[in-house]
Design a protein around this motif. Structure first.
Motif, PDB file in Angstrom:
ATOM      1  N   ALA A  51       0.829  -1.202   0.000  1.00 39.64           N
ATOM      2  CA  ALA A  51       0.000   0.000   0.000  1.00 39.64           C
ATOM      3  C   ALA A  51       0.869   1.260   0.000  1.00 39.64           C
ATOM      4  CB  ALA A  51      -0.926   0.004   1.211  1.00 39.64           C
ATOM      5  N   ARG A  52       1.991   1.193   0.688  1.00 45.26           N
ATOM      6  CA  ARG A  52       2.914   2.333   0.674  1.00 45.26           C
ATOM      7  C   ARG A  52       3.542   2.522  -0.708  1.00 45.26           C
ATOM      8  NH1 ARG A  52       5.932   1.331   6.552  1.00 45.26           N
ATOM      9  NH2 ARG A  52       4.573   2.745   7.772  1.00 45.26           N
ATOM     10  N   ASP A  53       3.825   1.428  -1.384  1.00 46.72           N
ATOM     11  CA  ASP A  53       4.358   1.524  -2.749  1.00 46.72           C
ATOM     12  C   ASP A  53       3.359   2.225  -3.666  1.00 46.72           C
ATOM     13  OD1 ASP A  53       6.727   0.298  -2.050  1.00 46.72           O
ATOM     14  OD2 ASP A  53       6.095  -1.707  -2.728  1.00 46.72           O
ATOM     15  N   ARG A  54       2.094   1.861  -3.528  1.00 54.60           N
ATOM     16  CA  ARG A  54       1.068   2.491  -4.364  1.00 54.60           C
ATOM     17  C   ARG A  54       0.929   3.973  -4.009  1.00 54.60           C
ATOM     18  NH1 ARG A  54      -1.655  -2.323  -2.573  1.00 54.60           N
ATOM     19  NH2 ARG A  54      -1.418  -3.971  -4.138  1.00 54.60           N
ATOM     20  N   ALA A  55       0.987   4.269  -2.721  1.00 52.99           N
ATOM     21  CA  ALA A  55       0.923   5.672  -2.303  1.00 52.99           C
ATOM     22  C   ALA A  55       2.110   6.450  -2.854  1.00 52.99           C
ATOM     23  CB  ALA A  55       0.886   5.761  -0.782  1.00 52.99           C
ATOM     24  N   GLY A  56       3.258   5.798  -2.909  1.00 51.66           N
ATOM     25  CA  GLY A  56       4.429   6.436  -3.499  1.00 51.66           C
ATOM     26  C   GLY A  56       4.208   6.763  -4.965  1.00 51.66           C
ATOM     27  N   ASP A  57       3.498   5.892  -5.668  1.00 52.88           N
ATOM     28  CA  ASP A  57       3.166   6.164  -7.063  1.00 52.88           C
ATOM     29  C   ASP A  57       2.250   7.386  -7.177  1.00 52.88           C
ATOM     30  OD1 ASP A  57       4.646   3.949  -7.828  1.00 52.88           O
ATOM     31  OD2 ASP A  57       2.895   2.607  -7.906  1.00 52.88           O
ATOM     32  N   VAL A  58       1.271   7.465  -6.267  1.00 54.55           N
ATOM     33  CA  VAL A  58       0.374   8.628  -6.247  1.00 54.55           C
ATOM     34  C   VAL A  58       1.175   9.903  -5.998  1.00 54.55           C
ATOM     35  CG1 VAL A  58      -1.536   9.746  -5.016  1.00 54.55           C
ATOM     36  CG2 VAL A  58      -1.620   7.282  -5.479  1.00 54.55           C
ATOM     37  N   LEU A  59       2.067   9.845  -5.024  1.00 57.27           N
ATOM     38  CA  LEU A  59       2.882  11.014  -4.703  1.00 57.27           C
ATOM     39  C   LEU A  59       3.775  11.402  -5.874  1.00 57.27           C
ATOM     40  CD1 LEU A  59       3.805  13.131  -2.677  1.00 57.27           C
ATOM     41  CD2 LEU A  59       5.384  11.431  -1.713  1.00 57.27           C
ATOM     42  N   GLY A  60       4.284  10.402  -6.591  1.00 53.01           N
ATOM     43  CA  GLY A  60       5.114  10.691  -7.758  1.00 53.01           C
ATOM     44  C   GLY A  60       4.351  11.477  -8.819  1.00 53.01           C
ATOM     45  N   VAL A  61       3.091  11.099  -9.049  1.00 52.27           N
ATOM     46  CA  VAL A  61       2.258  11.831 -10.009  1.00 52.27           C
ATOM     47  C   VAL A  61       2.020  13.252  -9.519  1.00 52.27           C
ATOM     48  CG1 VAL A  61       0.002  11.929 -11.133  1.00 52.27           C
ATOM     49  CG2 VAL A  61       1.168   9.723 -10.849  1.00 52.27           C
ATOM     50  N   GLU A  62       1.760  13.387  -8.223  1.00 47.23           N
ATOM     51  CA  GLU A  62       1.521  14.721  -7.665  1.00 47.23           C
ATOM     52  C   GLU A  62       2.754  15.615  -7.802  1.00 47.23           C
ATOM     53  OE1 GLU A  62      -1.891  13.797  -4.292  1.00 47.23           O
ATOM     54  OE2 GLU A  62       0.012  14.687  -3.691  1.00 47.23           O
ATOM     55  N   ARG A  63       3.919  15.056  -7.578  1.00 52.27           N
ATOM     56  CA  ARG A  63       5.142  15.847  -7.718  1.00 52.27           C
ATOM     57  C   ARG A  63       5.333  16.286  -9.164  1.00 52.27           C
ATOM     58  NH1 ARG A  63       8.764  12.098  -3.592  1.00 52.27           N
ATOM     59  NH2 ARG A  63       8.278  13.312  -1.698  1.00 52.27           N
ATOM     60  N   PHE A  64       5.008  15.424 -10.082  1.00 54.20           N
ATOM     61  CA  PHE A  64       5.106  15.774 -11.491  1.00 54.20           C
ATOM     62  C   PHE A  64       4.161  16.929 -11.829  1.00 54.20           C
ATOM     63  CE2 PHE A  64       3.512  15.235 -15.858  1.00 54.20           C
ATOM     64  CZ  PHE A  64       4.706  15.372 -16.567  1.00 54.20           C
ATOM     65  N   LEU A  65       2.975  16.913 -11.185  1.00 52.59           N
ATOM     66  CA  LEU A  65       1.972  17.948 -11.426  1.00 52.59           C
ATOM     67  C   LEU A  65       2.152  19.166 -10.515  1.00 52.59           C
ATOM     68  CD1 LEU A  65      -1.179  15.640 -11.705  1.00 52.59           C
ATOM     69  CD2 LEU A  65       0.056  16.726 -13.591  1.00 52.59           C
ATOM     70  N   HIS A  66       3.108  19.081  -9.579  1.00 52.18           N
ATOM     71  CA  HIS A  66       3.385  20.162  -8.616  1.00 52.18           C
ATOM     72  C   HIS A  66       2.165  20.460  -7.719  1.00 52.18           C
ATOM     73  CE1 HIS A  66       7.183  20.918 -10.657  1.00 52.18           C
ATOM     74  NE2 HIS A  66       6.525  21.009 -11.802  1.00 52.18           N
ATOM     75  N   ILE A  67       1.490  19.399  -7.282  1.00 54.05           N
ATOM     76  CA  ILE A  67       0.356  19.567  -6.366  1.00 54.05           C
ATOM     77  C   ILE A  67       0.580  18.803  -5.064  1.00 54.05           C
ATOM     78  CG2 ILE A  67      -1.326  20.021  -8.202  1.00 54.05           C
ATOM     79  CD1 ILE A  67      -2.232  17.094  -7.943  1.00 54.05           C
ATOM     80  N   ASP A  68       1.826  18.429  -4.773  1.00 57.11           N
ATOM     81  CA  ASP A  68       2.128  17.644  -3.571  1.00 57.11           C
ATOM     82  C   ASP A  68       2.255  18.576  -2.358  1.00 57.11           C
ATOM     83  OD1 ASP A  68       4.395  18.577  -5.059  1.00 57.11           O
ATOM     84  OD2 ASP A  68       5.701  17.483  -3.680  1.00 57.11           O
ATOM     85  N   ILE A  69       1.099  19.062  -1.876  1.00 54.54           N
ATOM     86  CA  ILE A  69       1.084  20.024  -0.776  1.00 54.54           C
ATOM     87  C   ILE A  69       0.820  19.361   0.576  1.00 54.54           C
ATOM     88  CG2 ILE A  69       0.275  21.852  -2.326  1.00 54.54           C
ATOM     89  CD1 ILE A  69      -2.525  21.457  -1.012  1.00 54.54           C
ATOM     90  N   GLU A  70       0.684  18.035   0.591  1.00 52.68           N
ATOM     91  CA  GLU A  70       0.249  17.350   1.810  1.00 52.68           C
ATOM     92  C   GLU A  70       1.170  17.616   3.003  1.00 52.68           C
ATOM     93  OE1 GLU A  70      -1.232  15.072  -1.737  1.00 52.68           O
ATOM     94  OE2 GLU A  70       0.732  15.819  -1.086  1.00 52.68           O
ATOM     95  N   SER A  71       2.461  17.421   2.831  1.00 59.26           N
ATOM     96  CA  SER A  71       3.389  17.568   3.955  1.00 59.26           C
ATOM     97  C   SER A  71       3.408  18.998   4.472  1.00 59.26           C
ATOM     98  CB  SER A  71       4.799  17.137   3.539  1.00 59.26           C
ATOM     99  OG  SER A  71       5.677  17.204   4.644  1.00 59.26           O
ATOM    100  N   TRP A  72       3.450  19.950   3.564  1.00 55.17           N
ATOM    101  CA  TRP A  72       3.449  21.357   3.968  1.00 55.17           C
ATOM    102  C   TRP A  72       2.199  21.711   4.769  1.00 55.17           C
ATOM    103  CZ3 TRP A  72      -0.313  24.814   2.225  1.00 55.17           C
ATOM    104  CH2 TRP A  72      -0.175  26.123   2.709  1.00 55.17           C
ATOM    105  N   LEU A  73       1.005  21.361   4.236  1.00 57.76           N
ATOM    106  CA  LEU A  73      -0.242  21.697   4.913  1.00 57.76           C
ATOM    107  C   LEU A  73      -0.363  20.951   6.230  1.00 57.76           C
ATOM    108  CD1 LEU A  73      -2.954  23.166   4.840  1.00 57.76           C
ATOM    109  CD2 LEU A  73      -3.890  21.232   3.540  1.00 57.76           C
ATOM    110  N   ASN A  74      -0.008  19.690   6.219  1.00 57.01           N
ATOM    111  CA  ASN A  74      -0.086  18.844   7.404  1.00 57.01           C
ATOM    112  C   ASN A  74       0.773  19.395   8.547  1.00 57.01           C
ATOM    113  OD1 ASN A  74       1.272  15.709   8.353  1.00 57.01           O
ATOM    114  ND2 ASN A  74      -0.781  16.386   8.890  1.00 57.01           N
ATOM    115  N   HIS A  75       2.005  19.778   8.246  1.00 57.87           N
ATOM    116  CA  HIS A  75       2.896  20.323   9.278  1.00 57.87           C
ATOM    117  C   HIS A  75       2.515  21.744   9.671  1.00 57.87           C
ATOM    118  CE1 HIS A  75       6.102  17.275   9.822  1.00 57.87           C
ATOM    119  NE2 HIS A  75       5.675  16.855   8.637  1.00 57.87           N
ATOM    120  N   ALA A  76       1.806  22.442   8.803  1.00 62.12           N
ATOM    121  CA  ALA A  76       1.389  23.805   9.127  1.00 62.12           C
ATOM    122  C   ALA A  76       0.241  23.822  10.126  1.00 62.12           C
ATOM    123  CB  ALA A  76       0.988  24.543   7.853  1.00 62.12           C
ATOM    124  N   VAL A  77      -0.707  22.853  10.020  1.00 64.13           N
ATOM    125  CA  VAL A  77      -1.914  22.913  10.854  1.00 64.13           C
ATOM    126  C   VAL A  77      -1.852  22.035  12.094  1.00 64.13           C
ATOM    127  CG1 VAL A  77      -3.318  23.491   8.844  1.00 64.13           C
ATOM    128  CG2 VAL A  77      -3.136  21.103   9.551  1.00 64.13           C
TER     129      VAL A  77
END
Length: 253
Positions: free
Chosen positions: A49-75
């Motif tokens: 499941a982590r491997d698949r999530a890594g694939d999702v994150l890879g697509v997000e990085r390509f699209l420059h929408i990987d804001i999860e860590s920033w938002l998560n650590h901010a709130v």
């Protein structure tokens, strides 16, 4: 059925009046337990499941929408934000979605069947994704890049340190049911179901509910941005399919 001078007696009339509602409650209860069971029955291989999530994150990085860590650590470190977000995540979809179903059943019965079919079909597609392609949420990824907001606030609310379920019931949930986010999908359904029946204020609130839920599921580390997009997509598919079913059911179609 007992009648008096061709009219239903009061007990019989009451049964006729409440029977459709009871039938809907029974149907939706069965569907809910099916939903819960299918989540538990899904594959629990965290590494895969982590491997698949890594694939999702890879697509997000390509699209420059990987804001999860920033938002998560901010709130998460700000309790005045983290606590309301946790309450939102753990409760609103359980309250708002049934409330809208009841509203449609009571006030707009002609639109109820299609709306019910739309959410059932969309949710079924989501469940199929959970079973066939279980993916880890950000909070279960290794390395400390994401925080589990509900864990940090679990001493304040009823949710467990594992999931949004009450303490002691966390083991009943599938923690790898991230893609798609039905939290977000159901808010899209709420906005669609209410749109023609409310004014501008109601429409604005329904859109803000969907946007707020998207921010909450991402900010709490429970979903990726693409999970939210997929959640909206499966409900959109449910809406489209239910429309075709409704069309075919009409006389003369």
């Amino acid at each position: 059925m007992t009648t008096y001078n061709g009219r239903l007696t009061r007990p019989a009339a009451t049964i006729v009046a409440v029977a459709p509602g009871l039938r809907e409650i029974a149907t939706l209860t069965v569907l809910w337990f099916t939903y819960a069971f299918s989540r538990v029955a899904a594959n629990d291989d965290l590494a895969a499941a982590r491997d698949r999530a890594g694939d999702v994150l890879g697509v997000e990085r390509f699209l420059h929408i990987d804001i999860e860590s920033w938002l998560n650590h901010a709130v998460t470190p700000i309790s005045q934000i983290a606590v309301p977000m946790s309450f939102w995540y753990a409760s609103l979809h359980y309250l708002v979605t049934p409330a809208v179903l009841v509203f449609l059943f009571v006030r707009h019965r002609a639109d109820y069947s299609r709306a019910r079919n739309a959410i059932v079909i969309g949710s079924a597609i989501g469940l199929a994704c959970y079973v066939l392609w279980p993916a880890a949420p950000p909070r279960l990824m290794p390395g400390g890049a994401y925080l589990d907001t509900l864990v940090t606030t679990s001493d304040i609310g009823w949710w467990s340190g594992q999931t949004s379920l009450p303490g002691g019931l966390g083991q009943m949930a599938n923690e790898l049911a991230a893609m798609p986010s039905l939290h977000v999908g159901w808010t899209v359904w709420v906005a669609w179901a209410l749109w023609r029946h409310v004014g501008m204020t109601g429409r604005a609130l329904s859109v803000l509910y969907a946007l707020g839920t998207t921010a909450v599921v991402v900010g709490t580390g429970n979903h990726w941005v693409l999970d939210a997009v997929a959640g909206a997509a499966v409900i959109a598919a449910g809406i489209a399919i239910s429309g075709r079913i409704d069309q075919r059911a009409r006389p003369g179609s």
